[in-house]
Design a protein around this motif. Structure first.
Motif, mmCIF file in Angstrom:
data_model
loop_
_atom_site.group_PDB
_atom_site.id
_atom_site.type_symbol
_atom_site.label_atom_id
_atom_site.label_comp_id
_atom_site.label_asym_id
_atom_site.label_seq_id
_atom_site.Cartn_x
_atom_site.Cartn_y
_atom_site.Cartn_z
ATOM 1 N N PHE A 145 -8.443 -14.078 -5.372
ATOM 2 C CA PHE A 145 -7.439 -13.107 -5.792
ATOM 3 C C PHE A 145 -6.903 -12.304 -4.607
ATOM 4 C CE2 PHE A 145 -8.641 -13.464 -10.334
ATOM 5 C CZ PHE A 145 -7.360 -13.568 -10.851
ATOM 6 N N LEU A 146 -7.762 -11.954 -3.672
ATOM 7 C CA LEU A 146 -7.296 -11.242 -2.476
ATOM 8 C C LEU A 146 -6.309 -12.081 -1.675
ATOM 9 C CD1 LEU A 146 -10.505 -9.480 -1.128
ATOM 10 C CD2 LEU A 146 -8.392 -8.395 -1.851
ATOM 11 N N PRO B 196 -5.360 -11.434 7.427
ATOM 12 C CA PRO B 196 -4.720 -11.985 6.236
ATOM 13 C C PRO B 196 -4.421 -10.936 5.162
ATOM 14 C CG PRO B 196 -7.030 -12.579 6.248
ATOM 15 C CD PRO B 196 -6.753 -11.859 7.537
ATOM 16 N N PHE B 197 -4.976 -9.736 5.299
ATOM 17 C CA PHE B 197 -4.798 -8.712 4.290
ATOM 18 C C PHE B 197 -3.989 -7.524 4.816
ATOM 19 C CE2 PHE B 197 -9.058 -10.662 3.682
ATOM 20 C CZ PHE B 197 -8.680 -11.513 2.653
ATOM 21 N N GLU B 198 -3.193 -7.746 5.830
ATOM 22 C CA GLU B 198 -2.402 -6.687 6.452
ATOM 23 C C GLU B 198 -1.410 -6.088 5.452
ATOM 24 O OE1 GLU B 198 0.275 -6.111 10.478
ATOM 25 O OE2 GLU B 198 -0.775 -7.965 10.107
ATOM 26 N N GLY B 199 -1.373 -4.764 5.402
ATOM 27 C CA GLY B 199 -0.456 -4.062 4.524
ATOM 28 C C GLY B 199 -0.939 -3.908 3.096
ATOM 29 N N MET B 200 -2.109 -4.436 2.797
ATOM 30 C CA MET B 200 -2.600 -4.406 1.423
ATOM 31 C C MET B 200 -3.413 -3.146 1.116
ATOM 32 S SD MET B 200 -1.272 -7.080 0.213
ATOM 33 C CE MET B 200 -2.018 -7.097 -1.387
ATOM 34 N N PHE B 201 -4.179 -2.664 2.071
ATOM 35 C CA PHE B 201 -5.083 -1.532 1.817
ATOM 36 C C PHE B 201 -4.748 -0.362 2.688
ATOM 37 C CE2 PHE B 201 -7.501 -5.520 1.326
ATOM 38 C CZ PHE B 201 -7.672 -5.496 -0.036
ATOM 39 N N LYS C 141 0.815 -1.222 0.000
ATOM 40 C CA LYS C 141 0.000 0.000 0.000
ATOM 41 C C LYS C 141 0.849 1.272 0.000
ATOM 42 C CE LYS C 141 -0.548 0.351 5.003
ATOM 43 N NZ LYS C 141 -1.470 0.362 6.100
ATOM 44 N N GLU C 142 2.154 1.152 0.135
ATOM 45 C CA GLU C 142 3.019 2.323 0.206
ATOM 46 C C GLU C 142 3.408 2.818 -1.190
ATOM 47 O OE1 GLU C 142 6.264 1.398 2.783
ATOM 48 O OE2 GLU C 142 4.935 0.767 4.391
ATOM 49 N N PRO C 143 3.536 4.138 -1.362
ATOM 50 C CA PRO C 143 3.853 4.694 -2.688
ATOM 51 C C PRO C 143 5.204 4.216 -3.235
ATOM 52 C CG PRO C 143 3.236 6.439 -1.150
ATOM 53 C CD PRO C 143 3.307 5.168 -0.371
ATOM 54 N N GLY C 144 6.202 4.062 -2.389
ATOM 55 C CA GLY C 144 7.512 3.588 -2.839
ATOM 56 C C GLY C 144 7.445 2.192 -3.422
ATOM 57 N N PHE C 145 6.581 1.374 -2.864
ATOM 58 C CA PHE C 145 6.385 0.020 -3.376
ATOM 59 C C PHE C 145 5.817 0.071 -4.788
ATOM 60 C CE2 PHE C 145 3.730 -3.617 -4.266
ATOM 61 C CZ PHE C 145 4.481 -4.695 -3.829
ATOM 62 N N LYS C 146 4.812 0.897 -4.976
ATOM 63 C CA LYS C 146 4.142 0.960 -6.281
ATOM 64 C C LYS C 146 5.093 1.425 -7.384
ATOM 65 C CE LYS C 146 -0.325 1.635 -4.186
ATOM 66 N NZ LYS C 146 -1.414 2.532 -3.874
ATOM 67 N N GLN C 147 5.935 2.407 -7.087
ATOM 68 C CA GLN C 147 6.884 2.900 -8.083
ATOM 69 C C GLN C 147 7.912 1.823 -8.432
ATOM 70 O OE1 GLN C 147 8.427 6.435 -6.282
ATOM 71 N NE2 GLN C 147 6.715 7.705 -6.972
ATOM 72 N N ALA C 148 8.449 1.151 -7.428
ATOM 73 C CA ALA C 148 9.441 0.104 -7.676
ATOM 74 C C ALA C 148 8.808 -1.090 -8.386
ATOM 75 C CB ALA C 148 10.068 -0.337 -6.353
#
Length: 128
Positions: A100-101, A123-128, A27-34
C-alpha cells in the motif's frame, strides 16, 4: 526552467500531474483539501496505483524509477528477514502495508521524476 510536454502522457497521468502541480505534495494541507473535494474514483486515481500495488519494484523499473525500485527491493529483503521471526499473520500484514505504501507513493514519485526532474532514491518522498 524546463517545461515538460504533458501531452506525451496518457490522460490519466496528465490528470494526476496537473493535480500535483496545482496542489503540491500529498503531505501538504492544500492537497488534502482539494483531494477531499474529488469524487471517489478521482481520489483513487490520484492516490493509488494498482499496478504498483501488485507488481511493486517491477512496475517502478518499468516506469524508469530504478533507484526507487532498488530501495523497495532492499526494504522487502529486510521485511523477509524480519518476517522469519514473526507470526505469519503479522508478516502478511507487513507486506500488505508495504504494498500500500508503494502504491500510494508511486504516482507522486513519477510526477517528481518526469515533471520536476527529481531522481532521488526515496520512494516515499513527499508522502510524510
Amino acid at each position: 526552467m524546463n517545461t515538460v510536454d504533458l501531452t506525451r502522457f496518457s490522460s490519466k497521468w496528465q490528470f494526476r500531474f496537473n493535480f500535483f502541480q496545482q496542489h503540491g505534495a500529498p503531505k501538504e494541507p492544500g492537497f488534502k483539501q482539494a483531494w477531499k473535494a474529488l469524487s471517489f474514483g478521482d481520489r483513487l486515481k490520484i492516490n493509488l496505483n494498482f499496478f504498483a500495488f501488485f507488481f511493486g519494484a517491477i512496475y517502478l523499473f518499468i516506469l524508469g524509477m530504478w533507484r526507487k525500485a532498488l530501495v523497495v527491493i532492499g526494504i522487502n529483503i529486510v521485511l523477509i528477514a524480519v518476517s522469519l521471526v514473526l507470526p505469519d499473520i503479522v508478516a502478511r500484514a507487513l507486506f500488505i502495508a508495504m504494498n500500500f505504501l508503494v502504491a500510494s507513493s508511486t504516482n507522486y514519485s513519477y510526477y517528481l521524476e518526469q515533471v520536476k526532474g527529481n531522481t532521488s532514491w526515496n520512494p516515499f518522498e513527499g508522502m510524510f
